[in-house]
Design a protein around this motif. Structure first.
Motif, PDB file in Angstrom:
ATOM      1  N   LEU A   1       2.630  11.912   5.509  1.00  0.00           N
ATOM      2  CA  LEU A   1       1.368  12.495   5.077  1.00  0.00           C
ATOM      3  C   LEU A   1       1.246  13.941   5.548  1.00  0.00           C
ATOM      4  N   PRO A   2       0.453  14.765   4.848  1.00  0.00           N
ATOM      5  CA  PRO A   2       0.311  16.175   5.237  1.00  0.00           C
ATOM      6  C   PRO A   2      -0.424  16.383   6.556  1.00  0.00           C
TER       7      PRO A   2
ATOM      8  N   LYS B   1       6.645  -2.943   9.452  1.00  0.00           N
ATOM      9  CA  LYS B   1       6.291  -2.011  10.526  1.00  0.00           C
ATOM     10  C   LYS B   1       6.971  -0.660  10.310  1.00  0.00           C
ATOM     11  N   LYS B   2       8.255  -0.701  10.024  1.00  0.00           N
ATOM     12  CA  LYS B   2       8.996   0.539   9.792  1.00  0.00           C
ATOM     13  C   LYS B   2       8.454   1.275   8.579  1.00  0.00           C
ATOM     14  N   SER B   3       8.171   0.541   7.514  1.00  0.00           N
ATOM     15  CA  SER B   3       7.719   1.141   6.265  1.00  0.00           C
ATOM     16  C   SER B   3       6.360   1.812   6.410  1.00  0.00           C
ATOM     17  N   VAL B   4       5.398   1.109   7.016  1.00  0.00           N
ATOM     18  CA  VAL B   4       4.058   1.674   7.182  1.00  0.00           C
ATOM     19  C   VAL B   4       4.099   2.889   8.105  1.00  0.00           C
TER      20      VAL B   4
ATOM     21  N   PHE C   1       0.842  -1.195   0.000  1.00  0.00           N
ATOM     22  CA  PHE C   1       0.000   0.000   0.000  1.00  0.00           C
ATOM     23  C   PHE C   1       0.880   1.249   0.000  1.00  0.00           C
ATOM     24  N   ASP C   2       0.560   2.215  -0.869  1.00  0.00           N
ATOM     25  CA  ASP C   2       1.404   3.409  -0.966  1.00  0.00           C
ATOM     26  C   ASP C   2       1.012   4.460   0.079  1.00  0.00           C
ATOM     27  N   VAL C   3       1.752   5.548   0.098  1.00  0.00           N
ATOM     28  CA  VAL C   3       1.545   6.602   1.093  1.00  0.00           C
ATOM     29  C   VAL C   3       0.125   7.156   1.013  1.00  0.00           C
ATOM     30  N   GLU C   4      -0.357   7.420  -0.208  1.00  0.00           N
ATOM     31  CA  GLU C   4      -1.676   8.027  -0.380  1.00  0.00           C
ATOM     32  C   GLU C   4      -2.785   7.152   0.177  1.00  0.00           C
ATOM     33  N   PHE C   5      -2.592   5.853   0.183  1.00  0.00           N
ATOM     34  CA  PHE C   5      -3.623   4.944   0.692  1.00  0.00           C
ATOM     35  C   PHE C   5      -3.969   5.267   2.135  1.00  0.00           C
TER      36      PHE C   5
ATOM     37  N   GLN D   1      -3.805   8.047   3.717  1.00  0.00           N
ATOM     38  CA  GLN D   1      -4.227   9.424   3.964  1.00  0.00           C
ATOM     39  C   GLN D   1      -5.683   9.535   4.424  1.00  0.00           C
ATOM     40  N   LYS D   2      -6.505   8.560   4.061  1.00  0.00           N
ATOM     41  CA  LYS D   2      -7.925   8.646   4.398  1.00  0.00           C
ATOM     42  C   LYS D   2      -8.247   8.155   5.801  1.00  0.00           C
ATOM     43  N   PHE D   3      -7.215   7.734   6.546  1.00  0.00           N
ATOM     44  CA  PHE D   3      -7.456   7.192   7.883  1.00  0.00           C
ATOM     45  C   PHE D   3      -6.970   8.149   8.978  1.00  0.00           C
ATOM     46  N   ASP D   4      -7.583   8.007  10.150  1.00  0.00           N
ATOM     47  CA  ASP D   4      -7.162   8.767  11.324  1.00  0.00           C
ATOM     48  C   ASP D   4      -6.219   7.956  12.206  1.00  0.00           C
TER      49      ASP D   4
END
Length: 320
Positions: free
Chosen positions: A149-150, A139-142, A118-122, A124-127
């Motif tokens: 994210l902004p 773990k490190k990557s996610v 899953f990429d960075v933009e994926f 973005q829609k979560f809190d």
């Protein structure tokens, strides 16, 4: 976190009346508009999912493409032990169907795919993002993707091995309020990433740091070196793990007694989870996510460790 400007509906206010009395309408509004992503549906995470669905989050997205096995059923009360029902369905799909029955007000869905892809933009829609049952690299990557994210996305890892459990929390730069006597105090905390936290030299940590913290790091390192998954470990690996313990302790200038052999044996032998431990760890994790979303209450920073043999839950601030 969440669209705090939107009001609760009459139905939400009626259903969550008791919770509103505990933490207030503003906190419940934030919860009801929040979006949570969860990957790795073992017993501890299942307890967490149940708790936040009942608390009334806006949506919960599940990710786990594995098929049901006997081991996965050991602490997963959401999956019916009926092969006719489970045949051909992923763990996420089965858990999704059950969780919808807990609270029809919460949108529960499935996201198929490999978590690592899953990429960075994926995200973005979560809190909040909660992950388990994955490699140290993932773990490190996610965690890094959430940090890129902004807007701030709360990140958690959780693992349960034998009768032990660990939660890691990264809220980045986090502001919250708490009441002290009659006044409300605004507080701020700075969190390190998972990669930064586990890189903190052991010799710089307090002498009373949890032995479980060190043991978990040894096994993480062992699994990386052996290209192993947690479920592939066994007590047959103990000689190699002890050799690695010796090397790490010498490099970190700490005594090997800080990582007891019986503790490593228990963690290596962990094939199934213990439901009571899952309930405790999942309960703590649920509370922490609710606090992070609502902005109320002292969040833990940044590791929570629990061992059922002594019944103690310990918070360790490993920040460097």
């Amino acid at each position: 976190m969440g669209k705090v400007g939107e009001e609760l509906t009459e139905q939400e206010t009626a259903i969550y009346d008791r919770q509103i009395r505990v933490w207030g309408v503003d906190a419940q509004r934030r919860l009801s508009k929040s979006h949570i992503f969860v990957s790795g549906l073992k017993g501890t995470v299942i307890e967490f999912c149940k708790n936040i669905v009942l608390a009334g989050v806006g949506s919960l997205t599940l990710n786990d493409d594995r098929l049901v096995t006997e081991e996965l059923l050991s602490a997963n009360f959401l999956v019916p032990p009926d092969e006719n029902v489970t045949r051909g369905k992923s763990l996420a799909e089965l858990c999704c169907e059950s969780l919808k029955d807990f609270n029809p007000m919460v949108s529960v869905s499935v996201e198929k795919g490999d978590l690592a892809n899953f990429d960075v933009e994926f995200f973005q829609k979560f809190d909040a993002v909660v992950i388990s049952c994955c490699s140290l690299l993932t773990k490190k990557s996610v965690n890094a993707k959430c940090r890129n994210l902004p807007r701030r996305v709360a990140f958690y890892t959780v693992e349960c091995r034998d009768s032990c459990g660990e939660i890691f929390v990264d809220l980045q730069n986090y502001s919250y309020s708490k009441k002290k006597k009659e006044e409300t105090i605004e507080c701020q905390l700075q969190y390190p990433s998972f990669e930064e936290a586990i890189a903190v030299p052991w010799r710089s940590l307090p002498k009373r740091t949890s032995k479980l913290y060190f043991a978990m790091r040894v096994l993480e390192r062992f699994e990386v070196l052996e290209k192993r998954n947690l479920q592939d470990n066994s007590t047959d690996d103990l000689p190699n793990v002890l050799k690695l313990r010796k090397e790490l302790c010498e490099a970190q200038y700490i005594n090997e007694s800080q990582i007891p052999v019986p503790l490593l044996q228990r963690l290596l032998a962990a094939r199934v989870e213990f439901p009571p431990v899952c309930a405790i760890i999942g309960g703590v994790l649920g509370q922490e996510v609710i606090k992070a979303i609502s902005g109320k209450g002292d969040p833990l920073k940044n590791f929570f460790l629990f061992d059922a043999t002594d019944g103690k839950g310990i918070i360790e601030d490993i920040s460097g």
